[in-house]
Design an enzyme around this catalytic site. Structure first.
Site, PDB file in Angstrom:
ATOM      1  N   LYS A  69      15.217 -11.292 -11.779  1.00 55.13           N
ATOM      2  CA  LYS A  69      15.101  -9.767 -12.129  1.00 55.13           C
ATOM      3  C   LYS A  69      16.723  -9.037 -12.295  1.00 55.13           C
ATOM      4  O   LYS A  69      16.657  -8.392 -13.275  1.00 55.13           O
ATOM      5  CB  LYS A  69      14.324  -8.960 -11.529  1.00 55.13           C
ATOM      6  CG  LYS A  69      12.955  -9.201 -11.569  1.00 55.13           C
ATOM      7  CD  LYS A  69      12.085  -8.109 -10.895  1.00 55.13           C
ATOM      8  CE  LYS A  69      10.490  -8.487 -11.000  1.00 55.13           C
ATOM      9  NZ  LYS A  69       9.743  -7.261 -10.232  1.00 55.13           N
ATOM     10  N   ASP A 105       8.383  -2.293 -14.310  1.00 48.80           N
ATOM     11  CA  ASP A 105       8.038  -2.057 -12.972  1.00 48.80           C
ATOM     12  C   ASP A 105       8.006  -0.600 -12.454  1.00 48.80           C
ATOM     13  O   ASP A 105       7.253  -0.032 -11.759  1.00 48.80           O
ATOM     14  CB  ASP A 105       8.871  -2.734 -11.959  1.00 48.80           C
ATOM     15  CG  ASP A 105       8.812  -4.312 -11.842  1.00 48.80           C
ATOM     16  OD1 ASP A 105       7.559  -4.677 -12.298  1.00 48.80           O
ATOM     17  OD2 ASP A 105       9.734  -4.869 -11.475  1.00 48.80           O
TER      18      ASP A 105
END
Ligand code: ATR
Length: 273
Positions: A69, A105
């Site tokens: 990420k 997210d």
């Protein structure tokens, strides 16, 4: 031509994303497929090559999970504010051979929380200072919560608090602070150490909403402690579902069939027991 999507990470075999995205693709009769792209982290070239060859391999977009990420940011041509501010990307769109990085997210966590609580004016504790903690703390602040950070290495929490105009809190002060919202954004409590918890029941107010982002197991020791305290709990798959739904919207520019994705996710989870 069939559009190809997938999840980049290592390992990805346990990911719930293919079940959710493929169920939604099927439901909406889209000519697409969502695959697993397991990239060996042994050689950094592997991630670079995957990104450079996205168009060559006819890949329209992909999800990004651990451990990529943060590293994947390097290969993006552009990114959205959430990705820029949190320094992490979990969604990539390939538009005419240009890679756009997004972070769903943050919104995923906010949607999971909002199923159980309002955020504006609430006193929230975020435990952790990694990518997930940053994404959640930033979201909470954006939605009007009063955010406090606690981390094993306090310097990291202080850095984030300074950048985002938040507070840090000493571990011993947590019970007195009477938090409305408590979030674990660390791996503490994840299998095989599932008996570990950063907080015990006597540190959790009965009125609090406690969320854990861990998905293995879903009922973490922290959430068991929260139940003992009489608090409300949110298990990790709720954030996962909402981040995937937002991702689907970015992939296909269509409203995601949330219930279809939710059903597929729980079926997949039941199949694993
Ligand atoms: P991610 O980016 O996925 O959120 P990460 O960057 O590895 O993950 O961050 C993990 C977070 O969990 C960190 O805040 C880490 O604390 P440190 O900053 O002190 O390393 C925290 N963490 C990991 N293991 C922990 C443990 N056993 N006890 C307490 N905190 C822990």
């Amino acid at each position: 031509m069939k559009k190809i999507f997938g999840i980049v990470g290592h390992p990805v075999i346990h990911s719930l994303s293919p079940a959710m995205h493929n169920a939604a693709i099927k439901h909406l009769k889209i000519d697409a497929e969502y695959k697993l792209f397991d990239i060996d982290p042994g050689d950094p070239e592997n991630l670079a090559n995957f990104c450079y060859e996205t168009t060559l391999n006819n890949i329209s977009g992909f999800s990004v999970t651990m451990p990529y990420k943060l590293n994947i940011m390097t290969y993006m041509d552009e990114y959205d504010p959430a990705a820029r501010i949190t320094g992490s990307v979990n969604t990539v769109i390939n538009e005419d051979n240009r890679l756009f990085g997004y972070n769903t997210d943050t919104m995923g966590a906010m949607q999971a929380l909002r199923e159980k609580t309002d955020l504006i004016g609430r006193k929230a504790l975020v435990m952790g200072a990694g990518g997930a903690a940053r994404a959640i703390a930033y979201g909470l602040k954006e939605f009007g919560a009063e955010v406090f950070l606690f981390n094993r290495t306090m310097e990291k929490a202080e850095e984030i608090a300074k950048a985002y105009e938040m507070e840090t809190i000493d571990y011993r002060m947590i019970p007195d602070a009477q938090f409305d919202i408590i979030i674990n954004a660390t791996p503490v409590g994840m299998l095989p150490n599932s008996e570990e918890s950063l907080l015990h029941a006597n540190q959790i107010p009965a009125h609090a909403v406690v969320m854990d982002i861990i998905t293995n197991p879903l009922m973490t020791q922290l959430l068991k402690e929260a139940e003992k305290a009489g608090a409300h709990t949110i298990t990790g798959e709720r954030m996962l579902l909402h981040q995937a739904a937002d991702q689907f919207k970015l992939f296909f520019n269509m409203e995601p069939p949330l219930e279809v994705m939710e059903k597929a996710m729980y079926e997949e989870l039941r199949g694993r027991k």
